[in-house]
Motif scaffolding. Structure first.
Motif, PDB file in Angstrom:
ATOM      1  N   PRO A  99       0.831  -1.206   0.000  1.00  6.76           N
ATOM      2  CA  PRO A  99       0.000   0.000   0.000  1.00  6.76           C
ATOM      3  C   PRO A  99       0.867   1.258   0.000  1.00  6.76           C
ATOM      4  N   PRO A 147      -4.381   4.269   0.485  1.00  7.42           N
ATOM      5  CA  PRO A 147      -4.849   4.932   1.703  1.00  7.42           C
ATOM      6  C   PRO A 147      -4.381   6.390   1.790  1.00  7.42           C
ATOM      7  N   SER A 165      -6.178  -1.359   7.484  1.00  5.21           N
ATOM      8  CA  SER A 165      -6.883  -1.994   6.371  1.00  5.21           C
ATOM      9  C   SER A 165      -8.387  -1.760   6.437  1.00  5.21           C
ATOM     10  N   THR A 168      -9.328   1.926   5.870  1.00  7.24           N
ATOM     11  CA  THR A 168      -9.133   2.293   4.474  1.00  7.24           C
ATOM     12  C   THR A 168     -10.298   1.842   3.612  1.00  7.24           C
ATOM     13  N   SER A 169     -10.822   0.647   3.874  1.00  9.38           N
ATOM     14  CA  SER A 169     -11.971   0.174   3.094  1.00  9.38           C
ATOM     15  C   SER A 169     -13.192   1.056   3.338  1.00  9.38           C
ATOM     16  N   SER A 199      -3.404  -4.289  -3.858  1.00 12.22           N
ATOM     17  CA  SER A 199      -4.841  -4.021  -3.898  1.00 12.22           C
ATOM     18  C   SER A 199      -5.653  -5.303  -3.979  1.00 12.22           C
ATOM     19  N   THR A 202      -6.880  -4.661  -0.712  1.00 11.36           N
ATOM     20  CA  THR A 202      -7.685  -3.441  -0.591  1.00 11.36           C
ATOM     21  C   THR A 202      -8.984  -3.515  -1.377  1.00 11.36           C
ATOM     22  N   ARG A 364      -1.081  -2.998   8.467  1.00 16.14           N
ATOM     23  CA  ARG A 364      -1.693  -4.073   7.674  1.00 16.14           C
ATOM     24  C   ARG A 364      -2.424  -5.021   8.611  1.00 16.14           C
ATOM     25  N   SER A 369      -6.943 -11.886   2.504  1.00 14.02           N
ATOM     26  CA  SER A 369      -8.188 -11.279   2.020  1.00 14.02           C
ATOM     27  C   SER A 369      -9.139 -12.295   1.402  1.00 14.02           C
TER      28      SER A 369
END
Length: 467
Positions: A99, A147, A165, A168-169, A199, A202, A364, A369
């Motif tokens: 990121p 971010p 994380s 940021t979402s 990403s 992300t 992080r 994910s």
């Protein structure tokens, strides 16, 4: 289990969130204060260094949108309207990886309408030309610096702000709602979220946050259709050594020794030897010599082995100069005062623009994910997962493994896909609306290495056509 835990956290959090939603919805419906703070962007008609005469031949808008408490987080974006029919074409929210890597990279070196030229004078302002394979020919793109702390995005009150994380979402989802409220001419356009590299973490988290807001009834409504990620990091288990052996960088006996490794000193020495034999290659594309070795042997820049392989087929030939010096080139351009003025960057908002911030204040908090991909699969969103097959950063074997691990049946099994009667990759489609595409001869940021193939891939997929 990871999916169940994530769903449980969502459900347990629903009551206070629903109560908060009443206030949020009333705020959206009855007040213009927050929307006023998310001021409309500014049109960019001219860019320093752009070699074509007259105004830009595409529509570009830049601006900031405040998110978070008191809108203290100021997220910078570049909006490029589709060159086809922007009133009906899909709109993509693009987030580069890291990121901490600015999406200006995607706009000027990857899949956007601009490409940097090879410099003739290193002291002069870098110049740019049009990208013949820009994905904006078929869709509008919002290139977002996310971010916060990435690119031109900044925090108003504190220079030491650290994001994570999950936050940021939420910032990405809030940004899109406010951007759409600020652009009411796009009420019915379909929306996608895209990105590459880190990403892979992300993007599914942002999509999940957007989808969650849709389910809560937050306004304005977003016609979210799906997402796409390239060479996407998803979890910290890789197939690097298998890839190294597959491309013949180490002998078979060394690979077998690695497989039978028992954690002893001999095993460790063999692993270090594998690294030594491999690092002379450029990890983002193993057919290239890495930048350190290139400098040590005094190799001149010129047409790369990738370009030679695709000579006569791919007219945009990548020069190794951009692999090794691209970050310096774009930094020189983006830090120029006339460029920042043209882009409407707020003076004093950042100290220095860098392509990728290694010192980004970011935790992080999510390293795997895959549960987010699983949840999005259950909701039926379309997805395109693509990989360059010469990438050692995020190996295509790893991507193939996690897409299969979601457990969905294959409805269109492994087959080649073609361009101009030539095989350019392989693909398969799953029953969860997920398409996997491998691009032959491509690297970590696939559109950089194989722009024509990747443009055709995206054009077909976004148009609901088979690869």
């Amino acid at each position: 289990m990871a999916v169940a835990n994530l769903l449980r956290r969502r459900c347990c959090a629903s009551l206070p969130l629903l109560l908060g939603t009443v206030v949020l919805v009333l705020g959206f419906c009855s007040s213009h204060v927050s929307l006023a703070l998310a001021a409309a962007g500014s049109k960019v008609e001219y860019l320093p260094g752009f070699r074509h005469e007259g105004p830009l031949p595409f529509e570009l808008e830049t601006g900031y949108i405040g998110v978070g408490e008191s809108e203290d987080i100021q997220l910078f974006y570049y909006f490029v309207k589709s060159e086809s029919n922007h009133s009906v074409d899909p709109i993509v929210l693009w987030i580069s990886g890291g990121p901490g890597c600015s999406s200006l990279y995607a706009l000027t070196q990857e899949l956007g309408p601009l490409l940097f030229d090879l410099p003739k004078n290193n002291s002069a302002l870098p110049t740019l030309s049009l990208n013949p394979y820009s994905w904006t020919k078929v869709a509008s793109f919002i290139f977002l610096d996310l971010p916060v702390g990435t690119g031109f995005s900044y925090v108003k009150s504190s220079k030491n702000y650290t994001s994570n994380s999950e936050e940021t979402s939420d910032h990405g989802a809030e940004f899109l709602r406010k951007w759409l409220a600020d652009h009411p001419e796009y009420p019915s356009n379909s929306f996608y979220v895209g990105g590459d590299s880190f990403s892979g973490v992300t993007v599914p988290m942002v999509v999940n946050a957007i989808s969650y807001g849709i389910n809560l009834g937050l306004n304005p409504q977003i016609d979210l259709k799906g997402y796409f990620v390239g060479n996407a990091f998803t979890y910290p288990i890789s197939y690097i050594v298998q890839m190294i052996r597959g491309f013949g960088l180490i002998p078979d006996e060394m690979y077998k020794s690695y497989q039978e490794c028992g954690g002893n000193l001999i095993c460790l020495l063999n692993f270090l030897k594998i690294g030594q034999l491999t690092l002379v290659n450029f990890p983002q594309h193993i057919l290239e010599t890495n930048c350190i070795a290139r400098n040590e042997i005094g190799a001149s820049y010129g047409q790369s082995s990738v370009a030679k392989r695709f000579r006569g087929f791919n007219v945009h030939a990548l020069d190794p100069y951009f692999l090794c010096k691209g970050a310096q080139l774009i930094s020189q351009w983006a830090n120029d005062g006339s460029v920042q003025e043209a882009l409407h960057v707020r003076k004093g908002s950042i100290e220095e623009w860098v392509q990728c911030r290694d010192d980004l204040p970011f935790n992080r908090t999510v390293l795997d994910s895959r549960p987010y991909y699983a949840i999005l699969s259950m909701q039926g969103y379309r997805s395109l997962i693509y990989s360059g097959d010469h990438d050692l950063f995020v190996c295509s074997l790893s991507t193939e493994a996690w897409t299969k691990s979601l457990g969905y049946s294959i409805i269109d099994d492994w087959r080649p896909w073609f361009l101009n009667n030539q095989i350019v990759g392989y693909t398969r489609t799953f029953s969860n609306n997920m398409t996997y595409a491998k691009i032959k001869g491509s690297g970590h940021i696939a559109p950089v290495y194989t722009p024509l193939e990747c443009f055709i891939m995206f054009k077909r997929w976004i148009s609901y056509e088979k690869l």
